[in-house]
Design a protein around this motif. Sequence first.
Motif, short mmCIF file in Angstrom:
data_model
loop_
_atom_site.label_atom_id
_atom_site.label_comp_id
_atom_site.label_asym_id
_atom_site.label_seq_id
_atom_site.Cartn_x
_atom_site.Cartn_y
_atom_site.Cartn_z
N ASP A 24 37.71 42.98 31.22
CA ASP A 24 38.59 42.40 32.36
C ASP A 24 38.12 42.72 33.61
OD1 ASP A 24 40.81 41.94 34.07
OD2 ASP A 24 42.36 42.63 32.42
N PHE A 25 37.95 41.79 34.23
CA PHE A 25 37.45 41.97 35.83
C PHE A 25 38.61 42.40 36.73
CE2 PHE A 25 33.91 40.06 33.84
CZ PHE A 25 32.86 40.51 34.22
N CYS A 26 39.93 42.50 36.47
CA CYS A 26 41.01 43.02 36.97
C CYS A 26 41.07 42.29 38.32
CB CYS A 26 40.92 44.32 37.21
SG CYS A 26 41.05 45.42 35.72
N GLY A 27 41.40 40.87 38.39
CA GLY A 27 41.73 40.26 39.86
C GLY A 27 41.33 38.94 39.77
N ALA A 28 42.16 38.19 40.49
CA ALA A 28 41.76 36.58 40.82
C ALA A 28 42.62 36.23 41.52
CB ALA A 28 41.71 35.71 39.36
N ASN A 29 43.25 37.00 42.62
CA ASN A 29 44.48 36.79 43.48
C ASN A 29 43.99 36.60 45.09
OD1 ASN A 29 46.68 36.86 41.21
ND2 ASN A 29 45.55 38.79 40.82
N THR A 30 42.76 36.68 45.24
CA THR A 30 42.16 36.20 46.63
C THR A 30 41.10 35.34 46.44
OG1 THR A 30 40.70 38.18 46.47
CG2 THR A 30 42.84 38.67 47.58
N PRO A 31 41.08 34.30 47.48
CA PRO A 31 40.28 33.12 47.09
C PRO A 31 38.78 33.44 47.13
CG PRO A 31 41.94 32.61 48.92
CD PRO A 31 41.94 34.07 48.56
N GLU A 32 38.12 34.43 47.75
CA GLU A 32 36.73 34.68 47.63
C GLU A 32 36.29 35.16 46.33
OE1 GLU A 32 33.52 37.62 49.94
OE2 GLU A 32 35.55 37.37 50.87
N VAL A 33 37.34 36.21 45.74
CA VAL A 33 36.95 36.81 44.66
C VAL A 33 37.43 35.82 43.51
CG1 VAL A 33 37.70 38.71 43.02
CG2 VAL A 33 37.67 39.26 45.50
N ALA A 34 38.33 34.99 43.50
CA ALA A 34 38.47 34.16 42.33
C ALA A 34 37.52 33.13 42.35
CB ALA A 34 40.02 33.37 42.66
#
Length: 302
Positions: A273-283
Amino acid sequence: MYDLLLREPSSEGLGSSIPVWIHPDFLQAVASLHGAKCWQLICYKGEQLVAALPVFEKRNLGISRLISPQIAYYQGLWFWWEEGRAPNRILLDELRVIGEVAEYLKKRYRLLHFNLAPHNKDVRGFVWSGLKAKPLYTFVHNLGQPYCLLRDERKKLRLAEEQNYVWEERFAPRQFIDLHKSLYTRKGKQFNIGYPELEQWLCQLQQKKLLSQFNLVKDGEIVSSNIVLSGEAEDCAYTIMRSTREEDLRLGASTLHSKLLVETLAGRYRSLDFCGANTPEVARFKAAMGFQLQVFYQISNR
């Protein structure tokens, strides 16, 4: 039918494979880091422990608040049912437990806010009790399956493979923190935890075998570093923090880092689990790597 109680963090009744997010050593370390009190909210059916929820609370002016610590990404509700139980019976029983947990939390806390884990897909019991459930997202990869990089990430990977990076699993908390400081400075953001306290927290969990560090090294210097959490004998690992030197980002280091991390953990865990997809750049980056989007829910009363 069900009895709920708050207890000090303990492994009693949680089986041989305790998820890291509810592990007593993890809870105590997080509570100490954030100046909070930690509990396990335990649900019994008769003598059998059937569910548990990690709880972090703070009190201010006599008001109790259930909080979601920055460093504890999930506060999932975990269930234990006997083998052979019918799926529809489990569905109904879990719905009943969730409703009772929601009512318990509403009575105890004036303010509450926490993130469930991705396996908590049914949040009707919280919503029917008057709480709010906000969808959030993460990316997960099944380590037994291939993944397909988009063209841009393939180009970055080829570039990174020409840079003579060295891959290692080695605990070096101060080097990680140096990279983390640079990341937050670069983004103009404030990290709300003191770095001496963060280093102590990292060391505590590494000593308890709940935390690992994976690094890309160039010319003897760590240029990209990842902190990974997992409970002993757990089948999922969680990559909660990564920092990469700015000049190495342009050389594809983060893409190579993700590839090598997946390959390294494939023999140890079922999923990552990469723990995050809630900011555009990271997602965008995690989607381009070919990982799978999953929803989880933030529960609150405001």
